[in-house]
Scaffold this active site. Structure first.
Site, PDB file in Angstrom:
ATOM      1  N   GLN A  93      -2.918 -31.689  -1.017  1.00 15.62           N
ATOM      2  CA  GLN A  93      -4.136 -31.765  -1.706  1.00 15.62           C
ATOM      3  C   GLN A  93      -4.702 -30.537  -2.500  1.00 15.62           C
ATOM      4  O   GLN A  93      -5.646 -31.363  -3.849  1.00 15.62           O
ATOM      5  CB  GLN A  93      -5.627 -32.032  -0.047  1.00 15.62           C
ATOM      6  CG  GLN A  93      -4.703 -33.056   0.555  1.00 15.62           C
ATOM      7  CD  GLN A  93      -5.252 -32.765   1.923  1.00 15.62           C
ATOM      8  OE1 GLN A  93      -6.513 -33.366   1.406  1.00 15.62           O
ATOM      9  NE2 GLN A  93      -4.901 -32.012   2.757  1.00 15.62           N
ATOM     10  N   HIS A 111      -3.645 -35.281  -5.154  1.00 13.53           N
ATOM     11  CA  HIS A 111      -4.959 -35.663  -6.339  1.00 13.53           C
ATOM     12  C   HIS A 111      -4.741 -34.515  -7.406  1.00 13.53           C
ATOM     13  O   HIS A 111      -5.735 -33.976  -8.125  1.00 13.53           O
ATOM     14  CB  HIS A 111      -5.575 -34.008  -4.881  1.00 13.53           C
ATOM     15  CG  HIS A 111      -6.305 -34.394  -3.870  1.00 13.53           C
ATOM     16  ND1 HIS A 111      -7.130 -34.128  -2.836  1.00 13.53           N
ATOM     17  CD2 HIS A 111      -6.162 -36.177  -3.651  1.00 13.53           C
ATOM     18  CE1 HIS A 111      -7.083 -35.428  -1.894  1.00 13.53           C
ATOM     19  NE2 HIS A 111      -6.447 -35.964  -2.590  1.00 13.53           N
ATOM     20  N   SER A 180      -9.093 -29.671   6.284  1.00 11.09           N
ATOM     21  CA  SER A 180      -9.985 -29.845   7.476  1.00 11.09           C
ATOM     22  C   SER A 180     -10.033 -31.171   8.254  1.00 11.09           C
ATOM     23  O   SER A 180     -10.395 -31.318   8.988  1.00 11.09           O
ATOM     24  CB  SER A 180     -11.581 -29.685   6.772  1.00 11.09           C
ATOM     25  OG  SER A 180     -11.506 -30.890   5.820  1.00 11.09           O
ATOM     26  N   ASN A 204      -4.600 -23.676  11.655  1.00 13.24           N
ATOM     27  CA  ASN A 204      -5.567 -24.135  10.583  1.00 13.24           C
ATOM     28  C   ASN A 204      -7.257 -22.860  11.016  1.00 13.24           C
ATOM     29  O   ASN A 204      -6.360 -22.406  12.564  1.00 13.24           O
ATOM     30  CB  ASN A 204      -6.962 -25.552  10.746  1.00 13.24           C
ATOM     31  CG  ASN A 204      -7.202 -25.454   9.457  1.00 13.24           C
ATOM     32  OD1 ASN A 204      -7.158 -25.762   8.435  1.00 13.24           O
ATOM     33  ND2 ASN A 204      -8.061 -26.209   9.534  1.00 13.24           N
ATOM     34  N   GLU A 206     -10.067 -23.044  11.584  1.00 17.46           N
ATOM     35  CA  GLU A 206     -10.774 -24.361  12.238  1.00 17.46           C
ATOM     36  C   GLU A 206     -10.291 -25.352  12.697  1.00 17.46           C
ATOM     37  O   GLU A 206      -9.334 -25.928  12.551  1.00 17.46           O
ATOM     38  CB  GLU A 206     -12.326 -24.154  12.253  1.00 17.46           C
ATOM     39  CG  GLU A 206     -11.845 -25.019  10.599  1.00 17.46           C
ATOM     40  CD  GLU A 206     -13.166 -25.842  10.246  1.00 17.46           C
ATOM     41  OE1 GLU A 206     -14.434 -24.808   9.861  1.00 17.46           O
ATOM     42  OE2 GLU A 206     -13.458 -26.691   9.233  1.00 17.46           O
ATOM     43  N   ALA A 222      -3.158 -18.978   7.848  1.00 16.98           N
ATOM     44  CA  ALA A 222      -1.785 -20.075   7.391  1.00 16.98           C
ATOM     45  C   ALA A 222      -1.150 -18.203   7.216  1.00 16.98           C
ATOM     46  O   ALA A 222      -0.024 -18.633   7.467  1.00 16.98           O
ATOM     47  CB  ALA A 222      -1.493 -20.163   6.596  1.00 16.98           C
TER      48      ALA A 222
END
Ligand code: OAD
Ligand code: ZN
Length: 234
Positions: A93, A111, A180, A204, A206, A222
């Protein structure tokens, strides 16, 4: 031939993988992207309202991306592709180009890319390198209409959607890194991969919003987790 659980690996990355390269993520900054409201700089409506502001914003992002270096997370993914080549695909992305700079070949930038502009009328693709930095509103070299950054904004359809659908349906391991899980369609990819039988793994900082769909979750950076985790795959 027996297929291994990680025979065909499909990776989806988001802003978190570039955090260690000094590029800010989105959701960690109160809905603002580098101090701008998302509606102003990442929607077609924002561009119509103030194209000069949007152009200056993306020029800054482009310059920032050009100055950044891939980190150990990007390099671990490039190393994995070099080892397993045809069994590897990467969807990102991110628009910062760091996966390609790290050495990954099969990168689907869903994207778009900060490194390109596109004509708003005839869709001619233009490299950012060829656009003079001092022109507020760059024009198409073919038809003289306004160029725009070749990034996908909210309310627009991402690139490579049908190719991605095919990859999701035939992967054995689906790995998401640094995203996320809030922006669709990317946030829904894991459902498709899981439904078609893939093992699903998240790395990730979180817990991602869609945590329950993952078979395994590695919480943390990461850039430190990927090199160890991927070195075991051959
Ligand atoms: P987000 O900013 O929503 O999420 C980044 C995730 O990375 C967060 O969940 C962080 O916890 C995690 N993270 C941060 N640093 C990390 C690190 N060092 N290692 C691992 N994880 C880390 O970014 P995206 O999910 O990529 O779209 O956002 C998706 C899309 O929303 C973007 O492509 C962009 C944005 O608005 C468009 O512009 C269309
Ligand atoms: Zn044109």
């Amino acid at each position: 031939m027996n297929r291994k659980a990680h025979d065909r690996i499909l990776v989806l990355t988001g802003a978190g993988i570039s955090a260690e390269s000094g590029i800010r993520t989105f959701r960690d900054s109160d809905g603002l992207w580098e101090d701008h409201a998302i509606e102003d700089v990442a929607t077609p409506e924002g561009f119509t309202k103030d194209p000069a502001l949007v152009w200056s914003f993306y020029r800054e992002r482009y310059n920032q991306a050009k100055a950044a270096l891939p980190n150990a997370g990007h390099l671990a993914l490039a190393d994995l592709e070099a080892r397993i080549s045809s069994r590897f695909n990467l969807i990102t992305q991110n628009v910062d180009g760091l996966h390609s700079i790290a050495g990954n070949k099969k990168v689907f930038e869903m994207h778009g890319s900060l490194y390109r502009a596109i004509c708003t009328v005839c869709k001619t693709s233009v490299s950012m390198q060829s656009i003079k930095p001092d022109i507020a509103l760059p024009l198409c070299p073919k038809c003289n209409s306004l160029l725009r950054p070749d990034v996908v904004w909210f309310h627009e359809v991402p690139y490579f959607i049908s190719k991605i659908e095919t990859l999701l349906k035939c992967c054995d391991l689906f790995l998401i890194v640094g995203t996320s899980g809030t922006v669709y369609p990317a946030a829904g990819f894991v459902m498709t991969a899981k439904y078609f039988g893939a093992r699903t793994v998240a790395i990730n900082m979180e817990a991602p919003k869609n945590l329950s769909v993952f078979d395994e979750f590695y919480q943390g950076n990461a850039a430190t987790i990927l090199p160890n985790l991927l070195s075991e795959i051959n």
